[in-house]
Design a protein around this motif. Structure first.
Motif, PDB file in Angstrom:
ATOM      1  N   LEU A  36       0.833  -1.204   0.000  1.00 41.32           N
ATOM      2  CA  LEU A  36       0.000   0.000   0.000  1.00 41.32           C
ATOM      3  C   LEU A  36       0.868   1.254   0.000  1.00 41.32           C
ATOM      4  CD1 LEU A  36      -2.832   1.285   0.222  1.00 41.32           C
ATOM      5  CD2 LEU A  36      -2.524   1.192   2.699  1.00 41.32           C
ATOM      6  N   LEU A  37       1.917   1.267   0.809  1.00 38.56           N
ATOM      7  CA  LEU A  37       2.831   2.407   0.836  1.00 38.56           C
ATOM      8  C   LEU A  37       3.488   2.622  -0.523  1.00 38.56           C
ATOM      9  CD1 LEU A  37       4.614   2.110   4.303  1.00 38.56           C
ATOM     10  CD2 LEU A  37       3.146   3.964   3.520  1.00 38.56           C
ATOM     11  N   LEU A  38       3.889   1.546  -1.172  1.00 41.00           N
ATOM     12  CA  LEU A  38       4.525   1.683  -2.481  1.00 41.00           C
ATOM     13  C   LEU A  38       3.551   2.200  -3.543  1.00 41.00           C
ATOM     14  CD1 LEU A  38       6.972  -1.327  -2.815  1.00 41.00           C
ATOM     15  CD2 LEU A  38       7.495   1.093  -2.621  1.00 41.00           C
ATOM     16  N   VAL A  39       2.322   1.747  -3.494  1.00 35.72           N
ATOM     17  CA  VAL A  39       1.321   2.229  -4.451  1.00 35.72           C
ATOM     18  C   VAL A  39       1.052   3.716  -4.235  1.00 35.72           C
ATOM     19  CG1 VAL A  39      -1.116   2.059  -5.112  1.00 35.72           C
ATOM     20  CG2 VAL A  39       0.253   0.002  -4.864  1.00 35.72           C
ATOM     21  N   LEU A  40       0.872   4.114  -2.970  1.00 36.28           N
ATOM     22  CA  LEU A  40       0.652   5.525  -2.682  1.00 36.28           C
ATOM     23  C   LEU A  40       1.859   6.373  -3.059  1.00 36.28           C
ATOM     24  CD1 LEU A  40      -1.204   5.344   0.750  1.00 36.28           C
ATOM     25  CD2 LEU A  40      -2.151   5.945  -1.471  1.00 36.28           C
ATOM     26  N   ALA A  41       3.050   5.860  -2.797  1.00 33.20           N
ATOM     27  CA  ALA A  41       4.273   6.584  -3.164  1.00 33.20           C
ATOM     28  C   ALA A  41       4.366   6.753  -4.666  1.00 33.20           C
ATOM     29  CB  ALA A  41       5.493   5.846  -2.629  1.00 33.20           C
ATOM     30  N   ALA A  42       4.067   5.707  -5.409  1.00 30.30           N
ATOM     31  CA  ALA A  42       4.127   5.791  -6.867  1.00 30.30           C
ATOM     32  C   ALA A  42       3.099   6.793  -7.395  1.00 30.30           C
ATOM     33  CB  ALA A  42       3.889   4.415  -7.478  1.00 30.30           C
ATOM     34  N   LEU A  43       1.913   6.813  -6.819  1.00 31.43           N
ATOM     35  CA  LEU A  43       0.893   7.767  -7.249  1.00 31.43           C
ATOM     36  C   LEU A  43       1.306   9.206  -6.956  1.00 31.43           C
ATOM     37  CD1 LEU A  43      -2.386   5.916  -6.224  1.00 31.43           C
ATOM     38  CD2 LEU A  43      -1.541   6.348  -8.533  1.00 31.43           C
ATOM     39  N   LEU A  44       1.891   9.434  -5.779  1.00 35.82           N
ATOM     40  CA  LEU A  44       2.330  10.783  -5.437  1.00 35.82           C
ATOM     41  C   LEU A  44       3.470  11.254  -6.329  1.00 35.82           C
ATOM     42  CD1 LEU A  44       2.139  10.726  -1.551  1.00 35.82           C
ATOM     43  CD2 LEU A  44       0.882  12.237  -3.078  1.00 35.82           C
ATOM     44  N   VAL A  45       4.431  10.380  -6.595  1.00 37.27           N
ATOM     45  CA  VAL A  45       5.552  10.755  -7.461  1.00 37.27           C
ATOM     46  C   VAL A  45       5.047  10.995  -8.884  1.00 37.27           C
ATOM     47  CG1 VAL A  45       7.701   9.926  -8.484  1.00 37.27           C
ATOM     48  CG2 VAL A  45       7.304   9.663  -6.035  1.00 37.27           C
ATOM     49  N   TYR A  46       4.159  10.147  -9.361  1.00 42.35           N
ATOM     50  CA  TYR A  46       3.587  10.339 -10.699  1.00 42.35           C
ATOM     51  C   TYR A  46       2.858  11.679 -10.784  1.00 42.35           C
ATOM     52  CZ  TYR A  46       0.441   9.939 -14.646  1.00 42.35           C
ATOM     53  OH  TYR A  46      -0.258  10.190 -15.786  1.00 42.35           O
ATOM     54  N   ASP A  47       2.079  11.990  -9.759  1.00 41.36           N
ATOM     55  CA  ASP A  47       1.347  13.252  -9.743  1.00 41.36           C
ATOM     56  C   ASP A  47       2.309  14.438  -9.735  1.00 41.36           C
ATOM     57  OD1 ASP A  47      -1.038  14.892  -9.487  1.00 41.36           O
ATOM     58  OD2 ASP A  47      -0.357  15.248  -7.432  1.00 41.36           O
ATOM     59  N   ALA A  48       3.385  14.340  -8.976  1.00 41.86           N
ATOM     60  CA  ALA A  48       4.358  15.434  -8.910  1.00 41.86           C
ATOM     61  C   ALA A  48       5.052  15.632 -10.249  1.00 41.86           C
ATOM     62  CB  ALA A  48       5.387  15.149  -7.821  1.00 41.86           C
ATOM     63  N   VAL A  49       5.437  14.552 -10.889  1.00 41.19           N
ATOM     64  CA  VAL A  49       6.122  14.654 -12.182  1.00 41.19           C
ATOM     65  C   VAL A  49       5.173  15.175 -13.249  1.00 41.19           C
ATOM     66  CG1 VAL A  49       7.229  13.297 -13.991  1.00 41.19           C
ATOM     67  CG2 VAL A  49       7.837  12.911 -11.616  1.00 41.19           C
ATOM     68  N   ARG A  50       3.927  14.765 -13.187  1.00 38.32           N
ATOM     69  CA  ARG A  50       2.942  15.192 -14.176  1.00 38.32           C
ATOM     70  C   ARG A  50       2.622  16.678 -14.027  1.00 38.32           C
ATOM     71  NH1 ARG A  50      -2.404  15.789 -14.061  1.00 38.32           N
ATOM     72  NH2 ARG A  50      -2.528  14.962 -11.961  1.00 38.32           N
ATOM     73  N   ARG A  51       2.537  17.174 -12.789  1.00 38.15           N
ATOM     74  CA  ARG A  51       2.143  18.558 -12.561  1.00 38.15           C
ATOM     75  C   ARG A  51       3.297  19.551 -12.602  1.00 38.15           C
ATOM     76  NH1 ARG A  51      -1.034  19.829  -7.642  1.00 38.15           N
ATOM     77  NH2 ARG A  51       0.447  18.509  -6.607  1.00 38.15           N
ATOM     78  N   ALA A  52       4.522  19.093 -12.468  1.00 36.33           N
ATOM     79  CA  ALA A  52       5.662  20.017 -12.493  1.00 36.33           C
ATOM     80  C   ALA A  52       5.876  20.508 -13.919  1.00 36.33           C
ATOM     81  CB  ALA A  52       6.915  19.321 -11.983  1.00 36.33           C
ATOM     82  N   PRO A  53       5.950  21.818 -14.112  1.00 36.53           N
ATOM     83  CA  PRO A  53       6.073  22.344 -15.475  1.00 36.53           C
ATOM     84  C   PRO A  53       7.361  21.924 -16.180  1.00 36.53           C
ATOM     85  CG  PRO A  53       6.072  24.125 -13.858  1.00 36.53           C
ATOM     86  CD  PRO A  53       5.887  22.852 -13.124  1.00 36.53           C
TER      87      PRO A  53
END
Length: 74
Positions: A36-53
């Motif tokens: 669960l921690l790894l899935v949440l971590a992957a989602l947060l990192v994906y979101d950060a990379v996607r939203r960073a200009p």
């Protein structure tokens, strides 16, 4: 949530998953919390990379940590 905060939170969760995995495997039980921690971590990192200009690279992680710490202190 700012992209830096999401990136740092995801990296911290990924680091916390490692001891959880080791503990689960040494006790012969399924690593549910670690997964669960790894899935949440992957989602947060994906979101950060996607939203960073400009995106993130491996070398940008220490700078992101410092910006988040500075944001917390101020």
């Amino acid at each position: 949530m700012e992209p830096d905060v999401a990136l740092v939170s995801g990296a911290a969760m990924a680091l916390l998953a490692i001891p959880s995995f080791l503990s689960a495997f040494s006790d012969s039980r399924p690593p549910r919390l670690a997964a669960l921690l790894l899935v949440l971590a992957a989602l947060l990192v994906y979101d950060a990379v996607r939203r960073a200009p400009e995106g993130y690279g491996i070398g940008d992680l220490p700078d992101a940590f410092l910006r988040v710490v500075a944001m917390i202190v101020n």
